[in-house]
Write a protein that holds these residues in place. Structure first.
Motif, mmCIF file in Angstrom:
data_model
loop_
_atom_site.group_PDB
_atom_site.id
_atom_site.type_symbol
_atom_site.label_atom_id
_atom_site.label_comp_id
_atom_site.label_asym_id
_atom_site.label_seq_id
_atom_site.Cartn_x
_atom_site.Cartn_y
_atom_site.Cartn_z
ATOM 1 N N ARG A 49 64.473 -11.550 168.338
ATOM 2 C CA ARG A 49 63.453 -12.429 167.786
ATOM 3 C C ARG A 49 63.156 -12.030 166.359
ATOM 4 O O ARG A 49 62.603 -10.847 166.075
ATOM 5 N N LEU A 50 62.890 -12.965 165.238
ATOM 6 C CA LEU A 50 62.223 -12.457 164.157
ATOM 7 C C LEU A 50 60.924 -12.390 164.472
ATOM 8 O O LEU A 50 60.296 -12.734 165.200
ATOM 9 N N SER A 51 60.246 -11.362 163.514
ATOM 10 C CA SER A 51 58.669 -11.104 163.601
ATOM 11 C C SER A 51 58.137 -11.987 162.711
ATOM 12 O O SER A 51 58.704 -12.954 161.859
ATOM 13 N N ARG A 52 56.662 -12.203 162.616
ATOM 14 C CA ARG A 52 56.113 -13.117 161.959
ATOM 15 C C ARG A 52 56.512 -12.845 160.378
ATOM 16 O O ARG A 52 56.559 -13.768 159.549
ATOM 17 N N SER A 53 56.400 -11.676 160.115
ATOM 18 C CA SER A 53 56.681 -11.262 158.468
ATOM 19 C C SER A 53 58.386 -11.631 158.118
ATOM 20 O O SER A 53 58.252 -12.150 157.105
ATOM 21 N N VAL A 151 72.842 -8.055 166.833
ATOM 22 C CA VAL A 151 72.165 -9.164 166.395
ATOM 23 C C VAL A 151 71.937 -9.177 164.723
ATOM 24 O O VAL A 151 71.683 -8.042 164.375
ATOM 25 N N SER A 152 72.283 -10.197 164.132
ATOM 26 C CA SER A 152 72.101 -10.399 162.654
ATOM 27 C C SER A 152 70.665 -10.784 162.251
ATOM 28 O O SER A 152 70.480 -11.939 162.784
ATOM 29 N N GLY A 217 75.525 -29.404 186.380
ATOM 30 C CA GLY A 217 75.752 -28.339 187.377
ATOM 31 C C GLY A 217 76.426 -27.082 187.206
ATOM 32 O O GLY A 217 76.872 -26.338 188.223
ATOM 33 N N PHE A 218 76.805 -27.015 186.030
ATOM 34 C CA PHE A 218 77.606 -25.631 185.828
ATOM 35 C C PHE A 218 76.573 -24.518 185.307
ATOM 36 O O PHE A 218 75.529 -24.873 185.148
ATOM 37 N N GLN A 219 76.900 -23.251 185.686
ATOM 38 C CA GLN A 219 76.236 -21.931 185.483
ATOM 39 C C GLN A 219 76.351 -21.434 184.007
ATOM 40 O O GLN A 219 77.605 -21.021 183.983
ATOM 41 N N VAL A 220 75.453 -21.766 183.192
ATOM 42 C CA VAL A 220 75.876 -21.435 181.686
ATOM 43 C C VAL A 220 75.301 -20.279 181.228
ATOM 44 O O VAL A 220 74.212 -19.946 181.389
ATOM 45 N N GLU A 221 76.002 -19.540 180.528
ATOM 46 C CA GLU A 221 75.690 -18.209 179.771
ATOM 47 C C GLU A 221 75.908 -18.662 178.287
ATOM 48 O O GLU A 221 77.237 -18.897 178.099
ATOM 49 N N ALA A 222 75.053 -18.780 177.573
ATOM 50 C CA ALA A 222 75.197 -18.980 175.873
ATOM 51 C C ALA A 222 74.971 -17.806 175.175
ATOM 52 O O ALA A 222 74.399 -16.710 175.614
ATOM 53 N N ASN A 223 75.721 -17.519 174.157
ATOM 54 C CA ASN A 223 75.476 -16.497 173.166
ATOM 55 C C ASN A 223 75.360 -16.839 171.860
ATOM 56 O O ASN A 223 75.784 -17.942 171.200
ATOM 57 N N ASP A 224 74.516 -15.989 171.049
ATOM 58 C CA ASP A 224 74.434 -16.366 169.694
ATOM 59 C C ASP A 224 73.875 -14.900 169.228
ATOM 60 O O ASP A 224 73.498 -14.122 169.461
ATOM 61 N N ALA A 225 74.303 -14.771 167.752
ATOM 62 C CA ALA A 225 74.179 -13.458 167.125
ATOM 63 C C ALA A 225 73.179 -13.582 165.813
ATOM 64 O O ALA A 225 72.906 -12.523 165.328
ATOM 65 N N SER A 226 72.411 -14.894 165.768
ATOM 66 C CA SER A 226 71.695 -15.088 164.656
ATOM 67 C C SER A 226 70.218 -14.990 165.001
ATOM 68 O O SER A 226 69.654 -15.580 166.024
#
Length: 364
Positions: A49-53, A151-152, A217-226
């Motif tokens: 996660r991004l920080s507040r700053s 993670v970018s 009803g699928f078992q979902v794994e999502a992915n992201d780099a941003s």
């Protein structure tokens, strides 16, 4: 509310790299994987996660961009050309949109932990209660091995996030992408993929398609780099109130026909994310319908990577091309994809188990 034609007019904001495109060559690697369950790292790791700053800096860049493009329109010569009434209308619209978008981002800023929290331990000597991970009833974020290191924190802009919010979670999305693309894709794949199948969604963005798959009803794994997109996705999917107003095109001074198009006010999310996935069962080891794994797709799911395991299908955005060489079947969906042909990019599903596939009598 704007119609489908206006949505297509501004659809170029959804550049292919904003859609989480992945290389087709990676599909075989994602399907032919070891049958094992990866061990998640501690759920207390929040470095994706991004920080507040950091988020404030993203907002500042967006506001500078808008101010730069608006400068010419605020010149005295523009006022003379437009006339006093039109000039005042435009100035008032610019100010209202800027304040509204700022309030949306400020809601997310309030949701983020204080910058004093250590990103690894999530503890702070004087403000430990602020560092407690928030509730995640819809999408669990699970770091695997060293995937967090990929993670970018530089990828993505507020403009692209606003475009994705408009595409996936606003009222206009129900008239366009949700029914014409995501919905058609799901209807096409359901006869071929049994309920309970394990589905991988690379480049998941703000998670709408992943939740719709979970709802089937699928078992979902999502992915992201941003980090930016995951920060917004975590908030929108898990804790955001319904119908927060925003102006997704307020920065688009040169791509709209007039004030009504540029200053189209929408609300997000227009539906409860939980309701989108309300027909699904829990993912193994989690009460959330969707698990999101932060990290670069290829480095996380390549052979020997921390996410390397067996999936039954991969849902992705990629150029049209033949299926991988492992005997799987590729199904492409979405009216826009068919219209754009081989030069376009669109949603498709790659089934990893051809023995499940019973093709209809359509000649495909």
């Amino acid at each position: 509310m704007v119609g489908t034609a206006s949505f297509k007019k501004v659809a170029h904001f959804l550049r292919p790299w904003h859609w989480g495109s992945i290389a087709v060559i990676s599909l075989s690697a994602a399907c032919v994987l070891l049958r094992r369950n990866p061990k998640p790292m501690s759920a207390r790791v929040e470095g994706w996660r991004l920080s507040r700053s950091e988020l404030r800096e993203v907002l500042k860049k967006y506001e500078k961009l808008v101010a730069k493009d608006a400068r010419a329109l605020q010149h005295s010569s523009t006022a003379r050309l437009l006339g006093a009434e039109r000039y005042q209308r435009r100035t008032a619209a610019m100010r209202h949109a800027a304040e509204t978008n700022q309030r949306l981002v400020e809601q997310l800023l309030d949701d983020l932990p204080d910058d004093s929290c250590d990103r690894t331990a999530l503890v702070s000597e004087n403000r430990s209660e602020v560092c407690t991970p928030p509730a995640r009833p819809v999408a669990e974020f699970r770091s695997l091995g060293n995937s967090l290191a990929t993670v970018s924190r530089a990828y993505g802009t507020l403009q692209s996030v606003f475009a994705h919010l408009m595409r996936d979670w606003s009222g206009i999305s129900e008239q366009t992408v949700i029914s014409n693309q995501y919905g058609q894709l799901l209807e096409e794949v359901k006869p071929h993929l049994p309920r309970g199948s394990h589905v991988l969604v690379p480049g998941a963005g703000l998670g709408r398609l992943a939740l719709m798959l979970a709802g089937e009803g699928f078992q979902v794994e999502a992915n992201d780099a941003s980090a930016l997109f995951m920060t917004f996705a975590d908030y929108i999917l898990n804790r955001a109130p319904l119908a927060t107003p925003f102006f997704p095109l307020a920065h688009a001074f040169w791509e709209n026909w007039g004030l009504e198009q540029q200053y189209t006010e929408l609300t997000v999310p227009n539906v409860s994310p939980r309701s989108v996935a309300n027909s699904s069962g829990p993912v193994e080891g989690s009460q959330a319908p969707v698990v999101v794994v932060p990290g670069d797709f290829l480095r996380t799911y390549q052979t020997g990577g921390p996410g390397f395991r067996q999936f039954d299908a991969v849902v992705h955005n990629a150029p049209s091309s033949p299926s991988g060489g492992d005997g799987g079947l590729r199904l492409s969906g979405g009216a826009e994809g068919r219209e754009r042909g081989s030069e376009g990019r669109w949603l498709s599903i790659y089934l990893c188990h051809p023995e499940w596939v019973h093709m209809p009598d359509s000649g495909r």
